[in-house]
Design an enzyme around this catalytic site. Sequence first.
Site, PDB file in Angstrom:
ATOM      1  N   GLY A   1     -27.090 -16.797   3.766  1.00 29.67           N
ATOM      2  CA  GLY A   1     -27.071 -15.776   4.801  1.00 29.67           C
ATOM      3  C   GLY A   1     -26.624 -16.271   6.161  1.00 29.67           C
ATOM      4  O   GLY A   1     -26.851 -15.617   7.177  1.00 29.67           O
TER       5      GLY A   1
ATOM      6  N   LYS B   1     -22.155 -10.201   4.769  1.00 34.15           N
ATOM      7  CA  LYS B   1     -21.089  -9.326   4.294  1.00 34.15           C
ATOM      8  C   LYS B   1     -21.326  -7.879   4.716  1.00 34.15           C
ATOM      9  O   LYS B   1     -22.448  -7.392   4.704  1.00 34.15           O
ATOM     10  CB  LYS B   1     -21.014  -9.407   2.765  1.00 34.15           C
TER      11      LYS B   1
ATOM     12  N   ARG C   1     -27.840 -15.077  -9.324  1.00 31.70           N
ATOM     13  CA  ARG C   1     -28.475 -13.758  -9.383  1.00 31.70           C
ATOM     14  C   ARG C   1     -27.386 -12.696  -9.374  1.00 31.70           C
ATOM     15  O   ARG C   1     -26.208 -12.994  -9.174  1.00 31.70           O
ATOM     16  CB  ARG C   1     -29.378 -13.552  -8.157  1.00 31.70           C
TER      17      ARG C   1
END
Length: 450
Positions: free
Chosen positions: A164, A237, A292
């Site tokens: 992040g 994003k 994930r």
Amino acid sequence: MFDKILIANRGEVALRVMRACKELGVKTVAVYSTEDKDTYPVRYADEAVCIGPAQSTKSYLVIPNIIEAAKNTGAQAVHPGYGFLAENADFARACVENGLVFIGPAAACIESMGDKSSARETMKGCGVPTVPGSDGCIDTVEEAKAFADEVGYPVLIKATAGGGGKGMREVHDPADLEAQYKAARTEAGAAFGNDGVYLEKLVLRPRHVEIQVLADDFGNRVALCERDCSVQRRHQKLIEEAPSPALTEELRRAMGIAAVKALRATDYRSAGTVEFLLDSDGKFYFMEMNTRVQVEHPVTEEIVGVDIIKEQLRIASGEPMSCADRAPFSPNGHAIEFRINAEDPDCGFRPCPGTITRFDPPAGPGVRVESYVRTGSKISPYYDSLVAKVIVRGQDREEALARGRRALDEFVIEGIKTTIPFHRRVLDNPVFCAGEACTDFIETQMGDVL
């Protein structure tokens, strides 16, 4: 296939997993904090268990509470969604130790790929291109200076744990290195409990291109084409699209081969993503592997016709994936995803929690909306600000762009500020419309929203 699974998450991703389960005839268990007790996913699930108060550190991140909820309800497996405990090796391990199937890769794989320095060395060993970088963590300012002098500025300081954009600093001037190094370590330690950092040569004006992958216990490993995630703010994003406007068929094939190499090197099982930086010369470099499912998985689903969540469930239950015989995949059409956040883009994307007084999502051909809110829903300050995802698909990029404009114009959310106006402005930007956005797009093209 499982009879019942618990979803260890909240919001839009919890609902997305529940819907896939319903189509497969699998019963679902929701877990929720006291803050989330009236949300739609809690009502949608077959069963729901409160696991603590509003703070995620006392609810969604408390492993014993989630394990207890799964055991008490008779769930056979746990789907972590994304965020929270999705890439927590201790959680994956705890599930297995308590007789539960963790719907994701093995704990050891999460651990090895979660340490970005270790992951980078693994990729180098299996022949996946990597950005020139330090061998392991850089423990002192002196080591950092020596590496930067060797490879040349600019360099990128990166936290070895987490993601992040936290613990990440660009350094263009040697005079700034010491301060940025210390700041990166401090931020990484606060965010991840691990202040380890390493250094890489900074790739200037790259594109962020990632490959969606699947692997099962029967030797099937596939790359489901790529997504372009270059439009981002501070490494978060905002818009994703598939396929990438920058890739040729030859480059797509090469990146897919590299991603499958990564699967073999890590003995990977489940859905995952191998992320690359693509430079202006068409050279690509491994950045990280996400162990994930990701927020942006729908854009890939739209162009390859594969339900990634269902494939995760099949793989975790011991079945082969259903799409292996379709490899290699080629994109069919073009899809774009817009993340609609409860944020004010005119005030530096400041979070805007509150109550939604009107929620009228778009519809029509080629429009998909993933959301957990309704009119009257409360957007909590305790959690991520994602309200909805608008995914549009067209026969080509031009049609997808036109549908994106139409869908965003149709979308009405009142009571809170959202990023819809920002996305609409991006769709009027000639650089984005030409398919030429790099990771500095926001800074260079939309500077007035920073």
